[in-house]
Design an enzyme around this catalytic site. Structure first.
Site, PDB file in Angstrom:
ATOM      1  N   LYS A 290     -18.246   5.566  -7.253  1.00  0.00           N
ATOM      2  CA  LYS A 290     -17.668   5.560  -8.618  1.00  0.00           C
ATOM      3  C   LYS A 290     -17.089   4.212  -9.004  1.00  0.00           C
ATOM      4  O   LYS A 290     -17.176   3.795 -10.155  1.00  0.00           O
ATOM      5  CB  LYS A 290     -16.594   6.636  -8.782  1.00  0.00           C
ATOM      6  CG  LYS A 290     -15.502   6.600  -7.735  1.00  0.00           C
ATOM      7  CD  LYS A 290     -15.595   7.795  -6.857  1.00  0.00           C
ATOM      8  CE  LYS A 290     -14.850   7.631  -5.573  1.00  0.00           C
ATOM      9  NZ  LYS A 290     -15.052   8.725  -4.662  1.00  0.00           N
TER      10      LYS A 290
ATOM     11  N   GLU B 246     -24.869  11.109  -9.752  1.00  0.00           N
ATOM     12  CA  GLU B 246     -24.160  12.397  -9.913  1.00  0.00           C
ATOM     13  C   GLU B 246     -22.957  12.515  -8.974  1.00  0.00           C
ATOM     14  O   GLU B 246     -21.894  13.032  -9.346  1.00  0.00           O
ATOM     15  CB  GLU B 246     -25.130  13.554  -9.658  1.00  0.00           C
ATOM     16  CG  GLU B 246     -24.536  14.934  -9.785  1.00  0.00           C
ATOM     17  CD  GLU B 246     -24.069  15.240 -11.202  1.00  0.00           C
ATOM     18  OE1 GLU B 246     -24.923  15.375 -12.083  1.00  0.00           O
ATOM     19  OE2 GLU B 246     -22.843  15.350 -11.416  1.00  0.00           O
TER      20      GLU B 246
ATOM     21  N   VAL C  76     -18.872  11.379  -9.551  1.00  0.00           N
ATOM     22  CA  VAL C  76     -17.785  12.112 -10.230  1.00  0.00           C
ATOM     23  C   VAL C  76     -17.793  13.575  -9.789  1.00  0.00           C
ATOM     24  O   VAL C  76     -18.816  14.255  -9.895  1.00  0.00           O
ATOM     25  CB  VAL C  76     -17.927  12.056 -11.770  1.00  0.00           C
ATOM     26  CG1 VAL C  76     -16.754  12.759 -12.445  1.00  0.00           C
ATOM     27  CG2 VAL C  76     -18.023  10.618 -12.271  1.00  0.00           C
TER      28      VAL C  76
ATOM     29  N   GLU D 171      -7.939   8.550   2.366  1.00  0.00           N
ATOM     30  CA  GLU D 171      -8.283   7.363   3.143  1.00  0.00           C
ATOM     31  C   GLU D 171      -7.034   6.862   3.882  1.00  0.00           C
ATOM     32  O   GLU D 171      -5.909   7.222   3.520  1.00  0.00           O
ATOM     33  CB  GLU D 171      -8.717   6.244   2.191  1.00  0.00           C
ATOM     34  CG  GLU D 171      -9.763   6.637   1.191  1.00  0.00           C
ATOM     35  CD  GLU D 171     -11.162   6.426   1.730  1.00  0.00           C
ATOM     36  OE1 GLU D 171     -11.332   5.522   2.549  1.00  0.00           O
ATOM     37  OE2 GLU D 171     -12.057   7.185   1.343  1.00  0.00           O
TER      38      GLU D 171
ATOM     39  N   LYS E 185     -13.415   7.717 -12.519  1.00  0.00           N
ATOM     40  CA  LYS E 185     -14.259   8.877 -12.865  1.00  0.00           C
ATOM     41  C   LYS E 185     -14.114   9.220 -14.344  1.00  0.00           C
ATOM     42  O   LYS E 185     -15.100   9.561 -15.008  1.00  0.00           O
ATOM     43  CB  LYS E 185     -13.864  10.079 -11.987  1.00  0.00           C
ATOM     44  CG  LYS E 185     -14.190   9.857 -10.514  1.00  0.00           C
ATOM     45  CD  LYS E 185     -13.515  10.915  -9.659  1.00  0.00           C
ATOM     46  CE  LYS E 185     -13.808  10.744  -8.193  1.00  0.00           C
ATOM     47  NZ  LYS E 185     -12.978  11.609  -7.339  1.00  0.00           N
TER      48      LYS E 185
HETATM   49  P1  NAP Z   1     -17.603   6.030   5.045  1.00  0.00           P
HETATM   50  O1  NAP Z   1     -17.474   7.297   5.794  1.00  0.00           O
HETATM   51  O2  NAP Z   1     -16.595   4.957   5.237  1.00  0.00           O
HETATM   52  O3  NAP Z   1     -19.058   5.428   5.351  1.00  0.00           O
HETATM   53  C1  NAP Z   1     -19.458   4.170   4.915  1.00  0.00           C
HETATM   54  C2  NAP Z   1     -20.733   3.787   5.662  1.00  0.00           C
HETATM   55  O4  NAP Z   1     -21.205   2.538   5.178  1.00  0.00           O
HETATM   56  C3  NAP Z   1     -20.546   3.648   7.166  1.00  0.00           C
HETATM   57  O5  NAP Z   1     -21.648   4.190   7.853  1.00  0.00           O
HETATM   58  C4  NAP Z   1     -20.505   2.123   7.378  1.00  0.00           C
HETATM   59  O6  NAP Z   1     -21.025   1.726   8.612  1.00  0.00           O
HETATM   60  C5  NAP Z   1     -21.438   1.665   6.267  1.00  0.00           C
HETATM   61  N1  NAP Z   1     -21.149   0.313   5.840  1.00  0.00           N
HETATM   62  C6  NAP Z   1     -20.002  -0.158   5.282  1.00  0.00           C
HETATM   63  N2  NAP Z   1     -20.114  -1.470   5.016  1.00  0.00           N
HETATM   64  C7  NAP Z   1     -21.352  -1.831   5.421  1.00  0.00           C
HETATM   65  C8  NAP Z   1     -22.059  -3.055   5.437  1.00  0.00           C
HETATM   66  N3  NAP Z   1     -21.531  -4.176   4.961  1.00  0.00           N
HETATM   67  N4  NAP Z   1     -23.318  -3.062   5.920  1.00  0.00           N
HETATM   68  C9  NAP Z   1     -23.885  -1.929   6.407  1.00  0.00           C
HETATM   69  N5  NAP Z   1     -23.267  -0.735   6.409  1.00  0.00           N
HETATM   70  C10 NAP Z   1     -22.021  -0.705   5.939  1.00  0.00           C
HETATM   71  O7  NAP Z   1     -17.644   6.305   3.465  1.00  0.00           O
HETATM   72  P2  NAP Z   1     -18.031   7.677   2.732  1.00  0.00           P
HETATM   73  O8  NAP Z   1     -16.836   8.551   2.674  1.00  0.00           O
HETATM   74  O9  NAP Z   1     -19.296   8.212   3.301  1.00  0.00           O
HETATM   75  O10 NAP Z   1     -18.251   7.144   1.224  1.00  0.00           O
HETATM   76  C11 NAP Z   1     -19.458   6.526   0.832  1.00  0.00           C
HETATM   77  C12 NAP Z   1     -19.496   6.434  -0.674  1.00  0.00           C
HETATM   78  O11 NAP Z   1     -19.456   7.750  -1.215  1.00  0.00           O
HETATM   79  C13 NAP Z   1     -18.308   5.685  -1.312  1.00  0.00           C
HETATM   80  O12 NAP Z   1     -18.742   4.996  -2.451  1.00  0.00           O
HETATM   81  C14 NAP Z   1     -17.370   6.816  -1.730  1.00  0.00           C
HETATM   82  O13 NAP Z   1     -16.536   6.456  -2.801  1.00  0.00           O
HETATM   83  C15 NAP Z   1     -18.389   7.860  -2.148  1.00  0.00           C
HETATM   84  N6  NAP Z   1     -17.873   9.227  -2.135  1.00  0.00           N
HETATM   85  C16 NAP Z   1     -17.336   9.718  -0.989  1.00  0.00           C
HETATM   86  C17 NAP Z   1     -16.856  11.005  -0.971  1.00  0.00           C
HETATM   87  C18 NAP Z   1     -16.258  11.605   0.261  1.00  0.00           C
HETATM   88  O14 NAP Z   1     -15.799  12.756   0.199  1.00  0.00           O
HETATM   89  N7  NAP Z   1     -16.260  10.907   1.411  1.00  0.00           N
HETATM   90  C19 NAP Z   1     -16.917  11.785  -2.153  1.00  0.00           C
HETATM   91  C20 NAP Z   1     -17.502  11.254  -3.296  1.00  0.00           C
HETATM   92  C21 NAP Z   1     -17.991   9.963  -3.280  1.00  0.00           C
HETATM   93  P3  NAP Z   1     -20.252   2.112  10.000  1.00  0.00           P
HETATM   94  O15 NAP Z   1     -20.374   3.610  10.095  1.00  0.00           O
HETATM   95  O16 NAP Z   1     -21.021   1.408  11.068  1.00  0.00           O
HETATM   96  O17 NAP Z   1     -18.847   1.637   9.825  1.00  0.00           O
END
Ligand code: NAP
Length: 429
Positions: free
Chosen positions: A105, A129, A132, A189, A204
């Site tokens: 977002k 999608e 948000v 976080e 959002k």
């Molecule tokens: P996360 O658990 O921190 O995962 C991020 C992933 O990206 C990890 O696998 C990390 O690698 C990888 N990464 C980060 N920087 C990188 C780089 N420079 N090069 C290569 N890989 C890289 O985050 P998440 O919770 O899945 O969130 C991902 C996205 O979804 C974000 O934009 C977040 O706002 C959105 N989102 C998340 C949620 C939720 O509930 N979590 C809900 C809605 C939207 P490593 O694993 O090796 O560190």
């Protein structure tokens, strides 16, 4: 059967959920849509981290450039988060003619126009999608299900972490304890600033307003107040008066055809639909000028809810690629839905006001006098008996112009008997 090759950047919470969903429902997608999916490349930061899903090690890289430049990848999933390098990688993927799916977002809210323009120039699209309200198909609702409507208002809970914290505070936990519990359960976080400061819900709200009114609303047009200044005493006063405090995003078309967008803690009736949305859930009411009220409820975040939205985008993208209609997909197309952002000080609302004052004679009359001077009409005033020197006074107002309330608060905060900065939250009937 058409096979689509996926390139994934990020295999954290959302990335793992997406791979899990594709593994679980792959045969269903094949029989229902006639598509098959193959993961062609996966970029992560650390190759040695333990993963929630199994992915062939030979497909893994630490260089996300390999994903966006991969000749065979049809759809790039940007699931790494943050603004950079996500923005550069998404632009490169679009310039390479790939379709992009993202859950980011912050990226869409901050760089939407640049990203949509790049997609348009390259006859491709970005799907977002999951950016948000997690698993709630709210963007699809605005693009498709409610396309026959002019949107009068969008009103709701867009941040599950804050709603979880507020639900814990309803049960008597302090803000700090509730936040620690949200972090323990993985809702918040390690740095929760964007959630509790309201910035995440602000992003959002800006995206939803932009889609609803056909013009891009930047974060400067969104007034944001988080839950970080909220105290248990506010939750208790609200409860005693029949309300709950929720972090509400309020997007409203004003009488002069402008759009007011704000995010702030708001007292809502306990019995209302929005007041019944508890824990980490989201709830969004959209009022269309033909359909009237609609209400959307569900998990706003987390692995499964978010991956549900990402995989739905992958399927939509596949159908559009297969039928060679990708450039017809809505994405974001400007239209004449409103005349820009409203001046928020002109919004009329009821308010909750808590002032901590010295417990001495004439204090209440000096406060009510200032409110009266600024045309703020009082609906109720409560001062609980206390043995402390400083006591909280809570005032619920009738409808008032925000600007006049702000001026009254400035004058009240300068009174020597007022012991700390007054707190105000919106109140809705
Ligand atoms: P996360 O658990 O921190 O995962 C991020 C992933 O990206 C990890 O696998 C990390 O690698 C990888 N990464 C980060 N920087 C990188 C780089 N420079 N090069 C290569 N890989 C890289 O985050 P998440 O919770 O899945 O969130 C991902 C996205 O979804 C974000 O934009 C977040 O706002 C959105 N989102 C998340 C949620 C939720 O509930 N979590 C809900 C809605 C939207 P490593 O694993 O090796 O560190």
């Amino acid at each position: 059967m058409k096979k689509f090759k996926l390139g994934i950047i990020g295999l954290g919470t959302v990335g793992s959920g997406v791979v899990e969903c594709l593994q679980k429902n792959g045969s269903l997608f094949t029989s229902r849509y006639g598509f098959d999916y193959e993961i062609a490349k996966v970029a992560v930061r650390n190759l040695n981290s333990k993963r929630l899903v199994e992915v062939d090690q030979s497909l893994m890289t630490t260089d996300p450039q390999e994903v966006v430049d991969h000749a065979e990848v049809d759809i790039v999933l940007e699931l790494m988060g943050g603004e950079e390098p996500a923005r550069t990688l998404v632009l490169q993927a679009l310039n390479n003619g790939k379709v992009v799916v993202t859950a980011n977002k912050a990226l869409i809210a901050e760089y939407g126009p640049e990203i949509f323009a790049a997609a348009e120039e390259n006859n491709t699209r970005i799907f977002f999608e999951a950016s948000v309200a997690g698993g709630i198909p709210i963007i699809k609702a605005l693009h498709e299900g409610l396309s026959s409507n002019g949107i009068d208002s969008i009103h709701g809970i867009l941040n599950g972490t804050c709603n979880f914290i507020l639900s814990c505070m309803e049960n008597g936990e302090s803000f700090a304890d509730a936040l620690a519990e949200a972090q323990r359960l993985g809702y918040a976080e390690a740095d929760p600033t964007l959630d509790v400061g309201g910035g995440d819900a602000g992003h959002k709200a800006a995206i939803l307003a932009s889609l609803a009114y056909g013009q891009w609303f930047t974060k400067e047009t969104v007034s944001v107040k988080g839950i970080d200044k909220l105290e248990l005493t506010d939750v208790e006063f609200a409860r005693d008066a029949g309300y709950r405090i929720k972090l509400i995003a309020n997007i409203l078309k004003t009488v002069d055809n402008k759009v007011s967008i704000d995010v702030q803690p708001t007292l809502v009736p306990q019995q209302s639909m929005i007041g019944s949305v508890m824990d980490a859930y989201n709830g969004i009411k959209i009022h269309g000028n033909t359909v009237g009220d609609t209400f959307f409820y569900g998990q706003g975040a987390g692995k499964d809810a978010t991956s549900s939205a990402v995989v739905t985008d992958i399927i939509d993208a596949s159908q559009a690629i297969a039928s060679e209609t990708i450039s017809n997909y809505p994405g974001f197309k400007p239209f004449d839905g409103a005349d820009g952002a409203a001046d928020l000080s002109s919004v009329v609302s009821r308010f909750y006001l808590r002032v901590v004052v010295e417990d001495s004679p004439k204090v209440l009359s000096s406060i009510t006098g200032i409110l009266g001077d600024h045309n703020v009409s009082i609906a109720s005033i409560t001062q609980k008996e206390s043995h402390e020197k400083a006591v909280p006074v809570v005032i619920l107002t009738h409808e008032v112009l925000t600007k006049e309330l702000e001026e009254a608060i400035k004058a009240i905060s300068e009174l020597p008997v007022v012991k700390s900065q007054p707190h105000t939250f919106r109140l809705e009937d």
